[in-house]
Structure formats: C-alpha cells, structure tokens
Design an enzyme around this catalytic site. Structure first.
Site, short mmCIF file in Angstrom:
data_model
loop_
_atom_site.label_atom_id
_atom_site.label_comp_id
_atom_site.label_asym_id
_atom_site.label_seq_id
_atom_site.Cartn_x
_atom_site.Cartn_y
_atom_site.Cartn_z
CE LYS A 111 -64.41 20.37 50.69
NZ LYS A 111 -64.38 20.87 52.03
CE LYS A 194 -51.42 27.88 56.44
NZ LYS A 194 -52.48 28.64 55.84
CE LYS A 197 -60.59 30.11 58.61
NZ LYS A 197 -60.20 31.43 58.21
P1 ADP Z 1 -56.69 29.36 57.07
O1 ADP Z 1 -55.38 28.73 56.70
O2 ADP Z 1 -56.67 29.93 58.43
O3 ADP Z 1 -57.89 28.48 56.79
P2 ADP Z 1 -57.44 30.60 54.62
O4 ADP Z 1 -57.00 29.37 53.90
O5 ADP Z 1 -58.89 30.91 54.68
O6 ADP Z 1 -56.84 30.59 56.11
O7 ADP Z 1 -56.63 31.83 54.03
C1 ADP Z 1 -57.18 32.95 53.41
C2 ADP Z 1 -56.03 33.80 52.92
O8 ADP Z 1 -55.13 34.15 53.98
C3 ADP Z 1 -55.15 33.10 51.88
O9 ADP Z 1 -54.88 34.00 50.84
C4 ADP Z 1 -53.88 32.72 52.61
O10 ADP Z 1 -52.78 32.77 51.76
C5 ADP Z 1 -53.80 33.79 53.69
N1 ADP Z 1 -53.18 33.22 54.89
C6 ADP Z 1 -53.75 32.36 55.76
N2 ADP Z 1 -52.89 32.06 56.78
C7 ADP Z 1 -51.73 32.73 56.52
C8 ADP Z 1 -50.47 32.84 57.19
N3 ADP Z 1 -50.23 32.22 58.33
N4 ADP Z 1 -49.53 33.64 56.66
C9 ADP Z 1 -49.78 34.31 55.51
N5 ADP Z 1 -50.93 34.25 54.83
C10 ADP Z 1 -51.91 33.49 55.32
#
Ligand code: ADP
Ligand code: TRP
Length: 328
Positions: A111, A194, A197
């Site tokens: 950050k 994967k 967002k």
């Molecule tokens: P992003 O990667 O979209 O910002 P987050 O980090 O907010 O998503 O993820 C919130 C939860 O969703 C976490 O526990 C993460 O392990 C799960 N998660 C996010 N993207 C995936 C994915 N493509 N496959 C499996 N689990 C995911």
C-alpha cells in the site's frame, strides 16, 4: 461447536470465482459451525471511499450473500461498524502492537508503494483491527485466501502476546481455514489464470443473459484439436472447467466426446455454456435484485446479525476488561 468467522471486503459484486471458491463453502459451513460473516466496512476506510459508495456496496454485498444462501437465522451476518465492541479490542491490541512489526507486513508495504500520498495509521494497524474482528468472537477457524496468511499470523501473535502480558490463557490462536484445496479454482475466459475482479474477466452473479453470452462468446479458443484424445490446452480446459461447474454431466460429456473425436465446434459449446451459466445465475440474480431493493428486509437482517454479534462481542469484552484491570 467450533466458531468460524470471515470478513468480507465490500468491493464490487460477487462473481462465479467468489461463488464456487468461497461463498458456496460458507453456505455449507452454516450447518456445521457457529458462523459469523461480516462486511468489513471499517477496513474499507483505509482508502477513503465516498459515503454513498460505502452505503451502496454494503447493501449490495449483503443482498448478494443472502441471495447465495447465507441464512441470517443460522449464521450471524453483520456489518462490522454495527459492533462497536470491536473498536475497544482494537485499541487494547494496538497498545501492544509495535511499529516495526506492523511496518514489516507485506500488504502494508504494498500500500505504501501504491498510495504514497495516503499512508494512514489505519493502513498500518489493519492487522490489529483484523485481529480484533477475529478474537472478539474467539473464532477457531477463519476461512481466508493465501494472501491473508500474514494477517492471520499477526492475529495469532496478538492473541499469544495478550495471554503472555496478562498471564492468562484466554485467547485461543485462530486457525486459517484454506478451503481452496477443496473449492475449485474458477478460471477466467481470457485463456489463462483465474477469474477475478482485478483481472477484468469476471462473470458476475448479477450479469444478465446478454452480458453473460457476450462474455462467453468472447472466450479465447484455438483452431481445434488435430488428434483424437489430445490433451486440452489451457484456454480450452478452462471452458470445460466452467462447464463442469454449471452444466449437466451429459452436456459436459457430449462436448468432451466431441473434443476427443476432433469434431468439436467451439461456437456451439460456448452457446451451450452461456445458456447453462445463465440458468445457474438466473435464480440467484433474481433474488439479488429483489433483496437489494428491499430496504426493510436488509435492515432487519443487519439488525439481527448485529444483535447476535454484539452479544458474543460483549461477553469477550467484559472478560478482557476484567483481565486488563478495568472496573467491570
Ligand atoms: P477478486 O480476486 O475478484 O478480487 P477476492 O480476492 O475478493 O476476489 O476473493 C474473495 C474470495 O473469493 C476469496 O476467498 C477467494 O479465494 C475467492 N475467489 C476469488 N476468485 C476466485 C477464483 N477465480 N476461483 C476460486 N476462488 C476465487
Ligand atoms: N482482510 C480481509 C481481506 O482483505 C478482510 C477481513 C477483515 C477479514 N477482517 C477479517 C477476513 C477477519 C477474515 C477475518 O479479504
């Protein structure tokens, strides 16, 4: 019964990766554990969001979790800022948290690099607030992604340190619960990696049929297999992985056989995949849209969650105040 707790950052909408990677497991856990799920709105202040953004994203995330099947009667689902006791524990932990160790946390260092004009004390003490979130309910298990491991270590450190300073055996060290090995990794449609967002490749639970179709039809493919039973390259495997999640086994097998026979038409497969993703999302989407506008219901759910979480938090704090030496 063991206590499970998870904090959810209110950032944007839920996508299929969040659903299959986390939320689906939360829904199952409600029946097996004493669950606390909360929306980390205080944590979101580290980046100074606009008041309307806080309100809207809190409401959105609450509606989406409820639509996915989090049951406010089974789990305590609450908004962090509704449980003020957390702040008092945050203060106590901060008194025994040292500048050096907080500065060494990787996400803090990141950050500092990313927002050099806003290196606030909230960022520095993010791990102490997170430790307070967890230890206020004396949680046994915390489902988190790998990126949260260092914050979890800090929570365990603050628990041990409290016990040592006050010569008690009060806080148990919370365990990280990685369900990533049981939950699937949901791929994106852009060929590799994967769904996420920040990756910009997500299919959101609220996406409508046309949006889903557009995203799926744009998925990366190749010119097709040239030999029978050939191994699938990543972009193609990704389509099959998604299909395994949302389609009937017969549908999956149909396209898998076509692939193995070198007769696959990706256009047909994508159309089917888009239709099946839509069928999967449609009932959740309808629930999200209905709940999102039902302010009374959302307020009732938040109130119920806040009551349950406050009762649990108050019990811990009464004991903590006594241990520290405050009049109770
Ligand atoms: P992003 O990667 O979209 O910002 P987050 O980090 O907010 O998503 O993820 C919130 C939860 O969703 C976490 O526990 C993460 O392990 C799960 N998660 C996010 N993207 C995936 C994915 N493509 N496959 C499996 N689990 C995911
Ligand atoms: N730091 C977590 C994240 O960025 C969110 C969070 C805040 C949390 N408090 C928590 C997660 C307590 C688990 C337990 O995703």
């Amino acid at each position: 019964m063991e206590t499970v707790l998870s904090g959810i950052r209110p950032t944007g909408n839920l996508h299929l990766g969040n659903y299959f990677g986390a939320v689906k497991s939360f829904v199952k856990m409600q029946d097996e554990f004493n669950c606390f799920f909360f929306i980390a709105d205080w944590h979101s202040l580290t980046t100074h969001p606009h008041p309307e953004n806080i309100r809207r994203s809190t409401r959105t995330i609450l509606a989406e979790y409820l639509a996915c099947g989090i049951d406010p009667e089974k789990a305590a689902i609450y908004v962090q800022s509704d449980v003020k006791q957390v702040l008092e524990l945050y203060l106590y932990f901060n008194m025994n948290a040292y500048l050096g160790e907080l500065e060494r946390v990787t996400s803090f260092k990141e950050k500092v690099r990313k927002q050099p004009d806003n290196i606030n004390a909230g960022l520095l003490t993010y791990p102490t607030l997170m430790a307070a979130d967890i230890l206020i309910h004396r949680a046994d298990k915390v489902p988190v992604g790998k990126d949260q491991e260092q914050n979890m270590e800090m929570a365990r450190l603050f628990a041990r340190r409290f016990n040592r300073i006050y010569e008690v055996d009060y806080f148990k060290e919370p365990e990280s619960f990685h369900f990533n090995h049981i939950a699937v990794k949901v791929p994106g449609l852009d060929g590799s990696g994967k769904m996420g967002k920040s990756e910009g490749n997500a299919i959101y639970l609220v996406d409508d049929e046309a949006t889903i179709r557009k995203k799926v039809m744009h998925a990366v493919t190749d010119s097709g297999p040239t030999e029978p039973n050939q191994q699938k390259p990543e972009p193609i495997q990704n389509l099959f992985t998604l299909m395994a999640l949302v389609s009937e086994p017969d549908t999956y097998n149909f396209f898998n056989d076509k692939y193995n026979a070198c007769e696959i038409r990706y256009g047909d497969m994508k159309k089917q995949l888009a239709a099946d993703i839509n069928s999967f999302c449609a009932p959740i989407r309808e629930k999200i849209l209905a709940i999102q506008d039902d302010e009374d219901y959302l307020a009732r759910v938040a109130r119920l969650g806040a009551e349950k979480a406050s009762a649990s938090a108050e019990k811990t704090l009464r004991e903590v105040r006594q241990i520290i030496g405050f009049r109770v």
